[in-house]
Structure formats: structure tokens, C-alpha cells
Design an enzyme around this catalytic site. Structure first.
Site, PDB file in Angstrom:
ATOM      1  N   CYS A   1       0.765  -1.135  -0.146  1.00 15.18           N
ATOM      2  CA  CYS A   1       0.004  -0.067  -0.020  1.00 15.18           C
ATOM      3  C   CYS A   1       0.860   1.125  -0.126  1.00 15.18           C
ATOM      4  CB  CYS A   1      -0.802   0.038   1.379  1.00 15.18           C
ATOM      5  SG  CYS A   1      -1.679   1.393   1.248  1.00 15.18           S
ATOM      6  N   CYS A   2       0.861   2.072  -0.901  1.00 12.67           N
ATOM      7  CA  CYS A   2       1.552   3.228  -1.249  1.00 12.67           C
ATOM      8  C   CYS A   2       3.146   2.934  -1.008  1.00 12.67           C
ATOM      9  CB  CYS A   2       1.302   4.388  -0.084  1.00 12.67           C
ATOM     10  SG  CYS A   2      -0.538   4.708  -0.142  1.00 12.67           S
ATOM     11  N   GLY A   3       3.543   1.751  -1.435  1.00 13.14           N
ATOM     12  CA  GLY A   3       4.866   1.197  -1.260  1.00 13.14           C
ATOM     13  C   GLY A   3       5.437   1.110   0.110  1.00 13.14           C
TER      14      GLY A   3
END
Length: 261
Positions: free
Chosen positions: A101-103
Site C-alpha cells: 500500500c503506497c509502497g
């Protein structure tokens, strides 16, 4: 949304027969293009909002205009929806997807959540006093809860005012009703605040991300996974708003000091 029932109440050593308000529980089965899609157990109010919000949060639709027809048979407990195209009604909505999630970190999502949860871009900020006042306003208008104690309450707010509030026995249903209300009335949500009476679970946090708000205020506590999701989805999670105090768990930059006079 409630009925009167005769009960026996015990208080300070005495039993007494009294009338009590009991919250109503109602099953609503949704059919899409003549195929059964889901059954929701809910409080029987604001059906259209709930169905539309639910379908949007599940990724079935994005806008109200994608629904060609919607008929609610309240007496029988059915909702009949027509949409363009086809939908896989055998889809496994409970199958988990593990992804980044979002890196930042690996989180658990339902498969449909991966496509519909949004990372917040909200620039809204609240003062500490506004957080407390918004919670007070939601609780003041929660008549069903005052009468029964058996529902979750949710409200969509600006910095200072409550736009709309909804109650339901299911916390997800209450949030779906808010989402549906926004879609029906074309209310922009990025600059709004979600106020909630219950615990901020990972599912509640994900639902807030689907709606698109940047701040979630709760009277109760968040879970560990909800905090991790809020961090990744750029959502400010505020819990334990009781009296004159609260806790800010994520992205505290949106909660600011009162301006000096």
C-alpha cells in the site's frame, strides 16, 4: 426504526415490567440484473442510499448514473437494480489480497478494496475544539441510539457543521448510507470529515478511504491494523473523543492548536 417490547428491568433490588424501545433488524436482499448479489442485515431506513453506497464501495459502480433502475420492495425485503453490462455474482468478496500500500508496508485487503480504497489528498485541518464539537453534534442528533442503544452512528461534516448523519445496526451500513447520500446529492467528500461512534477497525478505515475523506473522528479506539492502513492511506485517525480529550493516532498535522486570540 424501533419497536416497543415488554421487558423485565432490574434496578436497585427490584424487578419491574416496563416498555422498552428495541432497534429493528431487517434483511434486504440485493439483485443485480436479476441475479442475487448480497443480503444486508440493516436498520430499515434510507435503503436507496445504503444500496448505492454499498455498490460503490464494492466497486460495482462509481456514479449514480450507472444504475439504470433501482426498485426497493420494502415489504418483501428486496432491492432490484439494473446496470449496464454484466457482473460476476459468484465473485468471492471475502478472498484476501496481500499487497503493498503506497509502497510503504504490506497490508491485508479484500480484493475489491485494492481497486476502490483511495489514498487521501485532503488538506483539511481541524482545531482540537472542532474535533470535540463535531462529536458532540453527532451524538446530540442520534435519536435512535438514545432510544435503543442498539445502533452505530456516523456523520459527514465540514469543519464546523454536520451535513448528514445516519444510524444503523451495522457500522458498515451506516457508512454506506453516508456514501450513497453523497453520490445521490453530488456532495464532494475530499474536504469533509467522517465522525463515527464505534471502534475504528481496519474495515471501517478502508470504508472511509473508499468514501474519500481525510479525517476520521471516533468516540472509540482504533485497531493496530486500522492505524497501519491510516498511515499508508494518508488518513488522520482520531479516537477516544470523550469530554475534552482525545488521541491522534496518525497524520497529526491535520489536528492543530486553537488560534491565539
Amino acid at each position: 426504526m424501533s419497536v416497543k417490547k415488554t421487558i423485565v428491568r432490574y434496578n436497585e433490588g427490584l424487578f419491574q415490567t416496563v416498555e422498552d424501545d428495541i432497534v429493528t433488524e431487517f434483511p434486504l436482499t440485493i439483485y443485480i440484473n436479476n441475479e442475487e448479489f448480497a443480503t444486508m442485515v440493516c436498520t430499515p431506513a434510507h435503503f436507496e442510499e445504503m444500496v448505492i453506497g454499498f455498490l460503490a464501495s464494492e466497486g460495482v459502480i462509481r456514479f449514480r448514473r450507472e444504475i439504470k433502475s433501482l426498485k426497493i420492495d420494502e415489504e418483501a425485503g428486496f432491492a432490484y437494480i439494473k446496470i449496464d453490462g454484466t457482473i460476476n455474482t459468484q465473485r468471492n468478496f471475502s478472498k484476501r489480497f496481500i499487497g503493498s500500500c503506497c509502497g510503504k508496508s504490506r497490508q491485508f485487503y479484500f480484493q475489491n478494496d485494492v481497486q476502490t480504497a483511495k489514498t487521501s489528498t485532503s488538506t483539511v485541518k481541524l482545531t482540537a475544539q472542532q474535533c470535540i464539537k463535531l462529536m458532540e453534534k453527532m451524538q446530540e442528533v442520534s435519536q435512535v441510539f438514545k432510544g435503543t442503544g442498539g445502533v452505530h452512528n456516523a456523520a459527514l461534516c465540514t469543519n464546523d457543521e454536520m451535513i448528514v448523519g445516519r444510524a444503523d445496526i451495522g457500522r458498515h451500513n451506516a457508512l454506506d448510507k453516508l456514501y450513497g447520500h453523497c453520490l445521490l446529492n453530488k456532495i464532494a467528500v475530499r474536504d469533509k470529515v467522517l465522525v463515527f461512534s464505534g471502534r475504528i477497525s481496519s474495515e471501517v478505515l478502508t470504508k472511509a478511504a473508499k468514501i474519500g475523506v481525510g479525517i476520521v473522528l471516533s468516540k472509540s479506539a482504533p485497531t493496530e491494523l486500522a492505524i497501519e492502513l491510516a498511515e499508508d492511506l494518508n488518513i488522520t485517525a482520531v479516537g477516544f473523543i470523550r469530554g475534552k480529550s482525545f488521541n491522534v493516532y496518525t497524520h497529526p498535522e491535520r489536528i492543530i492548536q486553537e488560534p491565539e486570540e
